[in-house]
Scaffold this motif. Sequence first.
Motif, PDB file in Angstrom:
ATOM      1  N   ARG A 143      61.067  33.067  41.356  1.00  0.00           N
ATOM      2  CA  ARG A 143      61.498  32.836  42.746  1.00  0.00           C
ATOM      3  C   ARG A 143      60.383  33.071  43.780  1.00  0.00           C
ATOM      4  O   ARG A 143      59.357  32.413  43.719  1.00  0.00           O
ATOM      5  N   ASN A 144      60.575  34.004  44.708  1.00  0.00           N
ATOM      6  CA  ASN A 144      59.597  34.210  45.780  1.00  0.00           C
ATOM      7  C   ASN A 144      58.730  35.435  45.556  1.00  0.00           C
ATOM      8  O   ASN A 144      58.249  36.062  46.503  1.00  0.00           O
ATOM      9  N   GLU A 145      58.510  35.785  44.294  1.00  0.00           N
ATOM     10  CA  GLU A 145      57.648  36.928  43.999  1.00  0.00           C
ATOM     11  C   GLU A 145      56.173  36.542  44.088  1.00  0.00           C
ATOM     12  O   GLU A 145      55.812  35.382  43.928  1.00  0.00           O
ATOM     13  N   ARG A 146      55.365  37.547  44.338  1.00  0.00           N
ATOM     14  CA  ARG A 146      53.919  37.354  44.449  1.00  0.00           C
ATOM     15  C   ARG A 146      53.218  37.858  43.186  1.00  0.00           C
ATOM     16  O   ARG A 146      53.682  38.807  42.563  1.00  0.00           O
ATOM     17  N   LEU A 147      52.114  37.224  42.873  1.00  0.00           N
ATOM     18  CA  LEU A 147      51.280  37.688  41.759  1.00  0.00           C
ATOM     19  C   LEU A 147      49.888  37.988  42.285  1.00  0.00           C
ATOM     20  O   LEU A 147      49.301  37.181  43.010  1.00  0.00           O
ATOM     21  N   THR A 148      49.374  39.141  41.914  1.00  0.00           N
ATOM     22  CA  THR A 148      48.024  39.532  42.307  1.00  0.00           C
ATOM     23  C   THR A 148      47.173  39.684  41.051  1.00  0.00           C
ATOM     24  O   THR A 148      47.568  40.392  40.123  1.00  0.00           O
ATOM     25  N   VAL A 149      46.030  39.028  41.049  1.00  0.00           N
ATOM     26  CA  VAL A 149      45.110  39.119  39.919  1.00  0.00           C
ATOM     27  C   VAL A 149      43.899  39.929  40.356  1.00  0.00           C
ATOM     28  O   VAL A 149      43.229  39.568  41.340  1.00  0.00           O
ATOM     29  N   LEU A 150      43.659  41.024  39.658  1.00  0.00           N
ATOM     30  CA  LEU A 150      42.582  41.938  40.031  1.00  0.00           C
ATOM     31  C   LEU A 150      41.619  42.123  38.856  1.00  0.00           C
ATOM     32  O   LEU A 150      42.063  42.321  37.732  1.00  0.00           O
ATOM     33  N   PRO A 151      40.322  42.101  39.109  1.00  0.00           N
ATOM     34  CA  PRO A 151      39.364  42.424  38.052  1.00  0.00           C
ATOM     35  C   PRO A 151      39.255  43.947  37.891  1.00  0.00           C
ATOM     36  O   PRO A 151      39.172  44.683  38.881  1.00  0.00           O
ATOM     37  N   GLY A 152      39.271  44.399  36.656  1.00  0.00           N
ATOM     38  CA  GLY A 152      39.196  45.833  36.366  1.00  0.00           C
ATOM     39  C   GLY A 152      37.984  46.551  36.925  1.00  0.00           C
ATOM     40  O   GLY A 152      38.079  47.742  37.246  1.00  0.00           O
ATOM     41  N   PRO A 153      36.825  45.874  37.069  1.00  0.00           N
ATOM     42  CA  PRO A 153      35.656  46.585  37.593  1.00  0.00           C
ATOM     43  C   PRO A 153      35.760  46.986  39.064  1.00  0.00           C
ATOM     44  O   PRO A 153      34.883  47.716  39.552  1.00  0.00           O
ATOM     45  N   LEU A 154      36.784  46.554  39.799  1.00  0.00           N
ATOM     46  CA  LEU A 154      36.898  46.965  41.203  1.00  0.00           C
ATOM     47  C   LEU A 154      36.934  48.496  41.304  1.00  0.00           C
ATOM     48  O   LEU A 154      37.390  49.183  40.402  1.00  0.00           O
ATOM     49  N   PRO A 155      36.468  49.023  42.446  1.00  0.00           N
ATOM     50  CA  PRO A 155      36.467  50.491  42.628  1.00  0.00           C
ATOM     51  C   PRO A 155      37.890  51.062  42.565  1.00  0.00           C
ATOM     52  O   PRO A 155      38.853  50.402  42.932  1.00  0.00           O
ATOM     53  N   GLU A 156      37.982  52.304  42.143  1.00  0.00           N
ATOM     54  CA  GLU A 156      39.281  52.960  41.933  1.00  0.00           C
ATOM     55  C   GLU A 156      40.152  52.918  43.194  1.00  0.00           C
ATOM     56  O   GLU A 156      41.339  52.593  43.120  1.00  0.00           O
ATOM     57  N   ASP A 157      39.568  53.225  44.330  1.00  0.00           N
ATOM     58  CA  ASP A 157      40.357  53.237  45.570  1.00  0.00           C
ATOM     59  C   ASP A 157      40.904  51.857  45.904  1.00  0.00           C
ATOM     60  O   ASP A 157      42.040  51.719  46.348  1.00  0.00           O
ATOM     61  N   GLU A 158      40.061  50.848  45.693  1.00  0.00           N
ATOM     62  CA  GLU A 158      40.523  49.501  45.997  1.00  0.00           C
ATOM     63  C   GLU A 158      41.631  49.076  45.038  1.00  0.00           C
ATOM     64  O   GLU A 158      42.644  48.495  45.449  1.00  0.00           O
ATOM     65  N   LEU A 159      41.465  49.386  43.764  1.00  0.00           N
ATOM     66  CA  LEU A 159      42.528  49.073  42.800  1.00  0.00           C
ATOM     67  C   LEU A 159      43.840  49.728  43.219  1.00  0.00           C
ATOM     68  O   LEU A 159      44.900  49.102  43.198  1.00  0.00           O
ATOM     69  N   ARG A 160      43.761  50.991  43.628  1.00  0.00           N
ATOM     70  CA  ARG A 160      44.972  51.729  44.011  1.00  0.00           C
ATOM     71  C   ARG A 160      45.665  51.045  45.191  1.00  0.00           C
ATOM     72  O   ARG A 160      46.874  50.802  45.169  1.00  0.00           O
ATOM     73  N   ASP A 161      44.875  50.707  46.213  1.00  0.00           N
ATOM     74  CA  ASP A 161      45.455  50.055  47.398  1.00  0.00           C
ATOM     75  C   ASP A 161      46.062  48.693  47.048  1.00  0.00           C
ATOM     76  O   ASP A 161      47.150  48.361  47.513  1.00  0.00           O
ATOM     77  N   ARG A 162      45.334  47.934  46.253  1.00  0.00           N
ATOM     78  CA  ARG A 162      45.808  46.575  45.941  1.00  0.00           C
ATOM     79  C   ARG A 162      47.072  46.623  45.083  1.00  0.00           C
ATOM     80  O   ARG A 162      47.986  45.829  45.274  1.00  0.00           O
TER      81      ARG A 162
END
Lengths: 233, 233
Positions: A143-162
């Motif tokens: 339906r209207n759900e969102r998908l976010t694709v993140l690369p694992g090498p991103l910094p820990e803080d950014e991963l947490r926020d995203r």
Amino acid sequence: MSGVLYGVGLGPGAPDLITLRAARLIEGARVVAYPTLAGGQSFARSIAADLIAPAAVEIVMDVPMSVERAPAQAAYDAGAARIAAALEAGDDVVCLCEGDPFFYGSFMYLFARLSDRFRCEVVPGVTSIAACAARAGRPLVARNERLTVLPGPLPEDELRDRIAGAESVAIMKVGRHLAKIRNVIAGLGLLDAAVYVERASLPQEVVCPLSEAPETAPYFSMILLTKGADPWL
Amino acid sequence: MSGVLYGVGLGPGAPDLITLRAARLIEGARVVAYPTLAGGQSFARSIAADLIAPAAVEIVMDVPMSVERAPAQAAYDAGAARIAAALEAGDDVVCLCEGDPFFYGSFMYLFARLSDRFRCEVVPGVTSIAACAARAGRPLVARNERLTVLPGPLPEDELRDRIAGAESVAIMKVGRHLAKIRNVIAGLGLLDAAVYVERASLPQEVVCPLSEAPETAPYFSMILLTKGADPWL
């Protein structure tokens, strides 16, 4: 008449997850091209191995392992020159790409170098995300759900926020970032929603809850967080 | 022995973007199943039409067009019951799904109803995102870039916030939300980075800058924003 440059997605690894179009192109190819990493085997070539004609010319781009960009750039420059020569001689060149060529695929580096001078066609492939979700039995988005694709090498803080602001999440290229990512997900209280998938669709495949994932993960591993998916219409 | 429930991704529309595995399963199927919307044609069936055996039994789930959920739920309930009967009789059932079954696919509704009672295998397919990027010549994500997938029906404010904080973006299910989405993208100053793709890989395909998109868009249309992609290694 110059040849056509094909960037052909081969899917996640199982040879029968290649598309009919990709299989036909590879079987008919007089010239195939693919990168290898630091002299290793080519994963893309291994997926397509049974389809490559014995007489096909193989243009191998060996990309050195290096933090600097220049050595890899030189490898793609040299590969692009060899591919250009084949195209100018009138041969089509089929570039073999694991997954999908435009989804974290190295074919993009050839596309950037050659697509302004030669006709270029990209054959999309099954992504590792679709394969991991299939094997884990985890619907990704409805339906209207969102998908976010993140690369694992991103910094820990950014991963947490995203991850905190996302619904369904696919974290790619887990590899040596596994402990960091697990830490982030546990800190968000989402460990129970996370599944770990390694080498989806291959005989060596691993699928398990993230809490039971092995200590070390290969580059081709993924974490799926499908906290938002509610597929019961 | 009960049969196996297969959820088979068929890709974006071109029949040769079906995987070898999906083609083999469809060709061998004694029972296929698929939804139709309000008595219309099934897009999924049209993709696979040349592969379906003439003698195959076809379980058609006609899903009424309705804002209420109950009528659609009833259609899937009834379809799941017919599929369950075939599985219990020992037949495998191949469910036809455009794109990928777990990526906004209606197969999820059958999976939710049947996967606890029957063996279920999902065959991943090429997503419309990969197909649109290929046809538009737009690399989606490289290296450590993020990809955000948003459904077009999301409210305008939410779309604006999500796009503003994203790198590459794919907006699905554009349809009657085209004007709203274009407004959001223009307001963010990103119109030049946006491409519109309609019915990717089909003969009726449209690919153009978003600024030149037609006034009305079909459900199977997409907007790609690849402002972050820098594929030149």
